[in-house]
Write an enzyme that holds these catalytic residues in place. Structure first.
Site, PDB file in Angstrom:
ATOM      1  N   ASN A 187      -5.132   3.166   2.709  1.00 33.85           N
ATOM      2  CA  ASN A 187      -4.015   2.274   2.440  1.00 33.85           C
ATOM      3  C   ASN A 187      -4.469   0.979   1.783  1.00 33.85           C
ATOM      4  OD1 ASN A 187      -5.155   2.123   5.180  1.00 33.85           O
ATOM      5  ND2 ASN A 187      -3.802   0.363   5.455  1.00 33.85           N
ATOM      6  N   ALA A 227       2.083  -8.482  11.249  1.00 33.43           N
ATOM      7  CA  ALA A 227       3.070  -9.565  11.283  1.00 33.43           C
ATOM      8  C   ALA A 227       4.153  -9.397  10.225  1.00 33.43           C
ATOM      9  CB  ALA A 227       2.374 -10.910  11.096  1.00 33.43           C
ATOM     10  N   CYS A 245       0.840  -1.209   0.000  1.00 30.05           N
ATOM     11  CA  CYS A 245       0.000   0.000   0.000  1.00 30.05           C
ATOM     12  C   CYS A 245       0.871   1.253   0.000  1.00 30.05           C
ATOM     13  CB  CYS A 245      -0.946  -0.009   1.192  1.00 30.05           C
ATOM     14  SG  CYS A 245      -0.146  -0.012   2.821  1.00 30.05           S
ATOM     15  N   SER A 274      -6.992   0.019  10.385  1.00 30.29           N
ATOM     16  CA  SER A 274      -6.953  -0.538   9.031  1.00 30.29           C
ATOM     17  C   SER A 274      -5.833  -1.553   8.849  1.00 30.29           C
ATOM     18  CB  SER A 274      -6.787   0.584   8.001  1.00 30.29           C
ATOM     19  OG  SER A 274      -5.484   1.132   8.052  1.00 30.29           O
TER      20      SER A 274
END
Length: 311
Positions: free
Chosen positions: A288, A168, A129, A161
């Site tokens: 994003n 992770a 993003c 978001s």
């Protein structure tokens, strides 16, 4: 002319937002089927409500489906691990793949920058993003400069978001984005930073792009940036400059030292952006995620147009 049939693999937030974009704004593609692994997922339920075929049996369910032989383009919104398996099977069956995962099997692709170079690739990757939001700005500076010595981007996104996958894979995000800043954006060296903003109510995506370049003046950079913003806005209407581009000059009397690269003379540009989502499925603060699905759709439309022209 018959539109190219497409499949979406992955019925989570990304896959569902992409689905809604394809339903709301049809162009060269016809969404034929949505693939998931949870029969009760909201994404599959929404697909069925819109009269779109579904399967909850993953890739194997897709390959067994009668519509499979008609699919020309597949969007993979699953995971990097799963994508490696999906790509091998889809590629063998002649289906072009748009990869929204971090797998990066195919070349990094940012629609207004380098999509024309990859129309015949069996697999194209949507970077990240942050990459989709900021690489066009690095490329805008690079195309009017002799050299972009360094580019650094800081992407600030709403904590809400950022799902478990994003959290992770922060390190992977920064490495992948930094590499794409160099490969696609044209910078000699790239760096990426992501910030998860916990503010309530949630903030829309904000990005800051710094470049160190030589061989172009402020007006050239300013015009190139404005032109590129207009290109991105064709598929992400909520993409905009937060303020005018800021400049700082470094000359022989005040050279800037770039670690690992030596002394720099030229122009430092600071480009501040914000990305507001279209709200097709995801909330508008999730710019994003929205820019990823919008870029994937824009890429698919170009791939489909190429297929239609060759038919």
């Amino acid at each position: 002319m018959t539109r190219v049939k497409a499949a979406i693999i992955g019925s989570g937030n990304i896959g569902t937002d992409l689905m809604m974009k394809m339903i709301k704004y049809p162009q060269n593609m016809e969404l034929a089927i949505v693939v998931g692994i949870d029969e009760k997922s909201e994404g599959l339920a929404m697909a069925r409500e819109h009269g779109i075929a579904t399967t909850h049996e993953g890739l194997e369910g897709l390959r067994r489906h009668p519509l499979y032989k008609e699919i020309g383009i597949a969007f993979d919104a699953t995971s990097a691990y799963a994508h490696k398996v999906h790509d091998e099977a889809l590629r063998a069956d002649g289906i072009q793949v748009v990869d929204l995962t971090p797998a990066a099997i195919g070349p990094f692709t940012v629609p207004p920058v380098n999509m024309s170079q990859h129309l015949d690739q069996p697999n194209v990757n949507m970077v990240t993003c942050g990459g989709q939001a900021t690489i066009p700005m690095v490329a805008a500076v690079a195309r009017v400069s002799d050299k972009v010595h360094y580019a650094e981007i800081v992407a600030s996104v709403s904590s809400r978001s950022a799902g478990p996958g994003t959290r992770a894979n922060i390190d992977e995000f920064t490495r992948t984005t930094a590499r794409a800043i160099e490969v696609v954006g044209g910078a000699t060296r790239g760096k990426a930073i992501i910030i998860l903003n916990p503010a309530e109510p949630p903030m829309i995506m904000r990005d800051t792009v710094f470049t160190l370049s030589e061989g172009a003046d402020e007006d050239q950079i300013r015009r190139s940036v404005a032109d590129m913003v207009a290109e991105v806005q064709k598929y992400v209407p909520g993409y905009r400059l937060k303020q005018e581009v800021q400049f700082e000059r470094f000359g022989d009397n005040n050279k800037l030292k770039i670690p690992g690269q030596g002394e720099f003379t030229g122009i430092k540009s600071m480009i501040m952006l914000e990305v507001e989502g279209a709200g097709d499925y995801l909330p508008s603060y999730s710019g994003n995620l929205d820019i990823m699905t919008a870029a994937a759709k824009a890429t698919g439309e170009l791939l489909a147009a190429r297929r239609m022209a060759a038919a």
